[in-house]
Design an enzyme around this catalytic site. Sequence first.
Site, PDB file in Angstrom:
ATOM      1  N   ASP A 117       0.863  -1.188   0.000  1.00 18.52           N
ATOM      2  CA  ASP A 117       0.000   0.000   0.000  1.00 18.52           C
ATOM      3  C   ASP A 117       0.890   1.225   0.000  1.00 18.52           C
ATOM      4  O   ASP A 117       1.914   1.258   0.690  1.00 18.52           O
ATOM      5  CB  ASP A 117      -0.902   0.009   1.242  1.00 18.52           C
ATOM      6  CG  ASP A 117      -2.003  -1.039   1.179  1.00 18.52           C
ATOM      7  OD1 ASP A 117      -2.368  -1.450   0.066  1.00 18.52           O
ATOM      8  OD2 ASP A 117      -2.494  -1.432   2.248  1.00 18.52           O
ATOM      9  N   ASP A 136      -6.949  -1.760  -4.292  1.00 19.13           N
ATOM     10  CA  ASP A 136      -7.977  -1.451  -3.293  1.00 19.13           C
ATOM     11  C   ASP A 136      -9.079  -0.572  -3.889  1.00 19.13           C
ATOM     12  O   ASP A 136     -10.264  -0.784  -3.631  1.00 19.13           O
ATOM     13  CB  ASP A 136      -7.360  -0.754  -2.081  1.00 19.13           C
ATOM     14  CG  ASP A 136      -6.348  -1.614  -1.344  1.00 19.13           C
ATOM     15  OD1 ASP A 136      -6.410  -2.857  -1.473  1.00 19.13           O
ATOM     16  OD2 ASP A 136      -5.496  -1.046  -0.649  1.00 19.13           O
TER      17      ASP A 136
END
Length: 156
Positions: A117, A136
């Site tokens: 991330d 995501d």
Amino acid sequence: MRLVFWAGFWTFLLDQASKYLVVHILNLRTVGEMDVIPPFLNLRMAWNTGVNFGLLSGYGDLTRWFLIILALVISAAVLWWVYRDTPNRLGLLSAGVLIGGALGNVVDRLLYGAVADFLNMSCCGFDNPYAFNVADITIFVGAFGLILWGGKQKHP
């Protein structure tokens, strides 16, 4: 089904290319953070071993393999669903981006043991401590799209 494949393919490719750029070329894994458009958009490296917001991250390989299997099962279920129900083009596109994002995160878990991330967005005095990635975003958009357009096509 061709639309599902191509939407998933390009989503997966965009996700993996963005992660390769950030992790390996920009070397964010060592640098840690970069301001892009402060305070709105920043790159902040975070290795997520759990689910959203790091939930279930304390269980090591058990969580990793559970989430890999879960993502594969959900992707297969979505494929089966769109094959059986034949939603409209937006439903097929939604299924493709959801599957492409899910498979992008599966590859991260296989390669790195965690999901890479790196996108961090803050605004208006709120300092967001969490990071996310392209996969995501597409998983969320795909799931929302399936809610809106995932039903059977109506034939006149």
